[in-house]
Enzyme design. Structure first.
Site, mmCIF file in Angstrom:
data_model
loop_
_atom_site.group_PDB
_atom_site.id
_atom_site.type_symbol
_atom_site.label_atom_id
_atom_site.label_comp_id
_atom_site.label_asym_id
_atom_site.label_seq_id
_atom_site.Cartn_x
_atom_site.Cartn_y
_atom_site.Cartn_z
ATOM 1 N N GLU A 1 43.884 -21.713 -46.847
ATOM 2 C CA GLU A 1 44.100 -20.747 -47.929
ATOM 3 C C GLU A 1 45.579 -20.373 -48.004
ATOM 4 O O GLU A 1 46.256 -20.223 -46.991
ATOM 5 C CB GLU A 1 43.280 -19.487 -47.651
ATOM 6 C CG GLU A 1 43.441 -18.383 -48.676
ATOM 7 C CD GLU A 1 42.716 -17.108 -48.279
ATOM 8 O OE1 GLU A 1 42.445 -16.296 -49.179
ATOM 9 O OE2 GLU A 1 42.435 -16.913 -47.074
ATOM 10 N N LYS B 1 39.599 -16.540 -56.585
ATOM 11 C CA LYS B 1 38.857 -15.888 -55.495
ATOM 12 C C LYS B 1 38.156 -14.615 -55.965
ATOM 13 O O LYS B 1 38.772 -13.706 -56.511
ATOM 14 C CB LYS B 1 39.816 -15.566 -54.352
ATOM 15 C CG LYS B 1 39.149 -15.028 -53.093
ATOM 16 C CD LYS B 1 40.192 -14.778 -52.006
ATOM 17 C CE LYS B 1 39.564 -14.299 -50.712
ATOM 18 N NZ LYS B 1 40.597 -14.015 -49.678
ATOM 19 N N CYS C 1 37.731 -18.139 -47.979
ATOM 20 C CA CYS C 1 37.892 -17.205 -46.861
ATOM 21 C C CYS C 1 36.833 -16.101 -46.838
ATOM 22 O O CYS C 1 35.695 -16.324 -46.455
ATOM 23 C CB CYS C 1 39.312 -16.646 -46.866
ATOM 24 S SG CYS C 1 39.834 -15.931 -45.279
#
Length: 264
Positions: free
Chosen positions: A40, A110, A147
């Site tokens: 990431e 995200k 994540c």
């Protein structure tokens, strides 16, 4: 499918990161990979300067990604990573991209921002508002997560019900008490409860744990990296998914409807 996990410590200089990524792409292609997954936030990072994600953010047609896309033009390998892209309001988007043959073939912003363990990603990043697409790679359906998303089982379940065979998870998982255990437990759980492969790739270095891993659909770790830079390969077999879903038909046996995204 042959997958490669390119674990490394992200530099504060985007030029150095572009060189590292291009090297990992070349080595992965030479190793026969169909898919390379990177960590990431690969554009720039500095633990002493958390605002660097904003100062270093580049548009998707900026010099960083232009170099990386150019390096991908000559082969059919798919490469996945997340980068920070400027957006309105002096913030950035944490954008997961899949690239192939010099083009961006999929994008995901995200959803779940890391506002936990005394950190506040939302101070610098704007959350996305759409469930990620699936990407076709070597005959398998590959899903995109980032994540902190791994702590929210609804997203992985929605992707599995949409047809995902493989969950990919670029991460920058911060060190701390019990954090490696959390990483291993949740990556394993998302694979096992959805009978999918999980390819979880962590940034390493002074702040983050590394510990990239591939978990198979029955919760078995078939490939792992430690805390240092590494390029690790694994084979993902559709027959293993079919076997898992035959002996453990949790997707067929579920009593709940497909999760819905709440944008409130």
């Amino acid at each position: 499918m042959n997958v490669a996990m390119g674990q490394y410590a992200v530099s504060r200089h985007w030029q150095e990161n572009a060189e590292t990524i291009i090297s990992l792409m070349r080595r992965s292609h030479e190793g026969g990979a169909d898919l390379l997954v990177l960590p990431e936030g690969v554009l720039a990072r500095d633990i002493a300067d958390p605002d660097l994600v904003l100062k270093a953010a580049q548009p998707l047609d900026g010099p960083f990604l232009s170099q990386v896309l150019a390096a991908s033009r000559d082969n059919a390998m798919t490469t996945m990573m997340t980068v920070h892209v400027p957006t309105q309001g002096d913030k950035a988007l944490n954008v997961f991209i899949a690239i192939r043959r010099g083009e961006i073939v999929a994008r995901y912003d995200k959803l779940h921002l890391y506002d936990a363990f005394a950190m506040k990603e939302s101070e610098r990043v704007t959350a996305g508002d759409r469930i990620p697409p699936l990407v076709d790679v070597a005959g398998m359906k590959v899903a995109m997560m980032t994540c902190y998303d791994v702590r929210f089982p609804e997203l992985a379940r929605a992707l599995a019900l949409a047809g995902a065979d493989v969950l990919t998870l670029p991460a920058a998982w911060v060190k701390g008490p019990l954090k490696e255990m959390h990483w291993e437990v949740m990556c394993t759980a998302r694979a096992l409860e959805n009978t999918c492969y999980m390819v979880a790739v962590g940034e390493c270095g002074p702040r983050n744990i590394g510990n990239s891993m591939v978990i198979d659909p029955l919760g078995v770790a078939i490939a792992k990296a430690a805390e240092a830079p590494a390029l690790v390969f694994a084979e993902l077999d559709p027959a293993r998914i079919a076997h898992a879903r035959d002996v453990l038909p949790v997707l067929a046996n579920r009593r709940f409807a497909q999760p819905e995204l709440n944008n409130n």
